[in-house]
Design an enzyme around this catalytic site. Structure first.
Site, PDB file in Angstrom:
ATOM      1  N   LEU A  75      68.229   7.647  51.577  1.00  0.00           N
ATOM      2  CA  LEU A  75      68.029   7.733  50.136  1.00  0.00           C
ATOM      3  C   LEU A  75      69.253   7.129  49.461  1.00  0.00           C
ATOM      4  O   LEU A  75      70.374   7.248  49.967  1.00  0.00           O
ATOM      5  CB  LEU A  75      67.870   9.197  49.684  1.00  0.00           C
ATOM      6  CG  LEU A  75      66.683   9.985  50.242  1.00  0.00           C
ATOM      7  CD1 LEU A  75      66.772  11.454  49.796  1.00  0.00           C
ATOM      8  CD2 LEU A  75      65.367   9.381  49.781  1.00  0.00           C
ATOM      9  N   ASP A  76      69.045   6.472  48.315  1.00  0.00           N
ATOM     10  CA  ASP A  76      70.191   5.986  47.542  1.00  0.00           C
ATOM     11  C   ASP A  76      71.153   7.136  47.276  1.00  0.00           C
ATOM     12  O   ASP A  76      70.740   8.307  47.181  1.00  0.00           O
ATOM     13  CB  ASP A  76      69.731   5.439  46.184  1.00  0.00           C
ATOM     14  CG  ASP A  76      69.022   4.103  46.296  1.00  0.00           C
ATOM     15  OD1 ASP A  76      69.074   3.495  47.374  1.00  0.00           O
ATOM     16  OD2 ASP A  76      68.409   3.690  45.297  1.00  0.00           O
ATOM     17  N   MET A  77      72.427   6.803  47.109  1.00  0.00           N
ATOM     18  CA  MET A  77      73.430   7.840  46.894  1.00  0.00           C
ATOM     19  C   MET A  77      73.063   8.731  45.709  1.00  0.00           C
ATOM     20  O   MET A  77      73.233   9.949  45.753  1.00  0.00           O
ATOM     21  CB  MET A  77      74.801   7.209  46.673  1.00  0.00           C
ATOM     22  CG  MET A  77      75.916   8.224  46.580  1.00  0.00           C
ATOM     23  SD  MET A  77      77.545   7.480  46.453  1.00  0.00           S
ATOM     24  CE  MET A  77      77.521   6.924  44.747  1.00  0.00           C
TER      25      MET A  77
END
Length: 442
Positions: free
Chosen positions: A294-296
């Site tokens: 997942l994106d940060m």
């Protein structure tokens, strides 16, 4: 006159100059930007062109006695990227580092000659190299280098020097180099800097009207690394490390865990940061591997395999598109209805990690959506492109409605309001169907 007084210069000055690739705009820059925005709005020819989408920048400077009569008074400079309404000689803004638009100049006359010969490739390359040598850029020490020398000294590794032998076209024409060059030439001391977008997002690049953005990395990182030498610059916030956060476990057995990743935490170790979900999990289970990412800024459900065999089986499910995911996003504006978005995407090599929509060269990216509240939308990605959901929400041919807190494609906020709320997959050992859910945190 392109040195403008700052009317409320009683604001506290920053301790150091802006790190241009990751920053919060200083209040002095916000005040200067507001004056530039008023100027754009009042000048029809400029506004009409800018409304199509244009980056502008401001640089707050400290004036020498010879300019203001009083040492240390503040003023600001303004700039735009590239040309504005086909011109680069607007008196309100600083001039270009090098003016290649003079009709009788070497660049334009040679360009016409090349065109008359049907586009001679060798002559075009020679002209471009000549142009790069005309950009003689200063730094705060008063030293000077041309674009070619800057480029070759920045990429010191042989592999990278072969990959990037020369700057891309348009290098040196962005806001930041123009502003710093003019300040150094006039003996002005840079205090802080910011860039903002005016107008509509383009079909490729999703940016929001009046939002602040960092300098582009592809063209400006080598240049500004040189030009900022001699200034006391803020440290790169991306190198300061991340806050350590609790990682709630939603499901666990002998083969895997499903955790609820917090917003602001990496899924796996990054280029400059080891702290991540995977690093924390490996402290508990040395053989564990994060199965997907997942994106940060995105929170929510993340599968962690406890061993290599579970990882391999789960990875195959992702490769065969057998894993289904549902996200929830809080959008900036209200909406309704349901449907599908298909906008092909590719990375922006000049502005990583940003992605752009490219109808000709992008990879297929498809998302189903359904509004489940006034501003709350459910998203089912059918492909897994980087930043897919963020762009499909923000792009004018998508929902035209950015996710709250999206600093790349919307407006910076306390967090990116995107959450991986549900996931469906088969257990790697038993083969049973798994459906895990997580409460939406916004």
């Amino acid at each position: 006159m392109n040195i403008h007084p700052l009317h409320n210069s009683t604001l506290e000055r920053p301790l150091r100059f802006t790190y241009p690739f990751c920053y919060e705009p200083h209040p002095l820059c916000c005040e200067a930007a507001a004056e530039v925005q008023q100027y754009i709005a009042e000048h029809e020819e400029i506004r009409t062109d800018a409304d199509r989408g244009k980056m502008f920048g401001v640089l707050v400077v400290s004036l020498p006695t010879s300019v203001s009569g009083k040492e240390g008074d503040l003023a600001f400079l303004a700039a735009y990227s590239g040309l504005l309404a086909g011109r680069n000689d607007w008196s309100y803004f600083v001039p270009p580092v090098y003016d290649a638009q003079q009709p009788d100049g070497h660049f334009k006359t040679t360009e016409h000659e090349i065109s008359a010969k049907g586009g001679d490739k060798e002559m075009s390359q020679e002209l471009q190299l000549w142009l790069f040598h005309q950009y003689q850029l200063l730094n705060a020490h008063g030293e000077k280098k041309d674009l070619v020398a800057i480029w070759q000294s920045y990429y010191t590794r042989e592999k990278l020097r072969r990959k990037f032998p020369l700057p891309p076209g348009g290098t040196g024409d962005c806001c930041a180099p123009k502003l710093l060059q003019y300040a150094y030439q006039k003996g002005l001391h840079p205090v802080c800097m910011a860039e903002f977008w005016w107008g509509a997002p383009t079909k490729e690049e999703v940016r929001q009207h009046l939002n602040y953005y960092p300098a582009c990395r592809g063209k400006c990182k080598p240049i500004l690394t040189w030009m900022l030498q001699g200034l006391d610059v803020d440290p790169n916030p991306e190198l300061l490390g991340f806050q350590h956060m609790e990682i709630p476990v939603v499901y666990e057995d002998d083969a895997l865990l499903v955790v609820n990743k917090p917003s602001g935490m990496l899924s796996v170790p990054g280029r400059i940061e080891d702290y991540s979900v995977e690093a924390v999990m490996r402290e508990r289970y040395p053989d564990s591997i994060v199965v997907h990412r997942l994106d940060m800024g995105t929170s929510g459900l993340l599968i962690v395999a406890k061993n290599g065999e579970s990882y391999r089986i789960l990875q195959q499910q992702f490769i065969r598109h057998e894993v289904k995911k549902k996200y929830a996003a809080l959008l900036e504006h209200s909406g309704e209805g349901s449907g599908s978005i298909c906008l092909p995407m590719r990375p922006d090599p000049m502005n990583r990690p940003r992605q752009v929509v490219d109808m000709n060269h992008g990879k297929r990216a498809a998302t189903r959506y359904e509004f489940i509240g006034n501003r709350l939308v459910a998203l089912w990605p059918e492909t897994g492109r980087t930043h897919q959901l963020r762009i499909h929400c923000a792009h004018p041919d998508g929902l035209a409605n950015p996710i709250v807190g999206d600093e790349l494609y919307g407006t910076r906020g306390q967090r990116l309001c995107l959450h991986a709320a549900e996931i469906w997959f088969r257990h790697p050992v038993s083969g049973s169907e798994m459906h895990i859910t997580s409460e939406i945190p916004f």
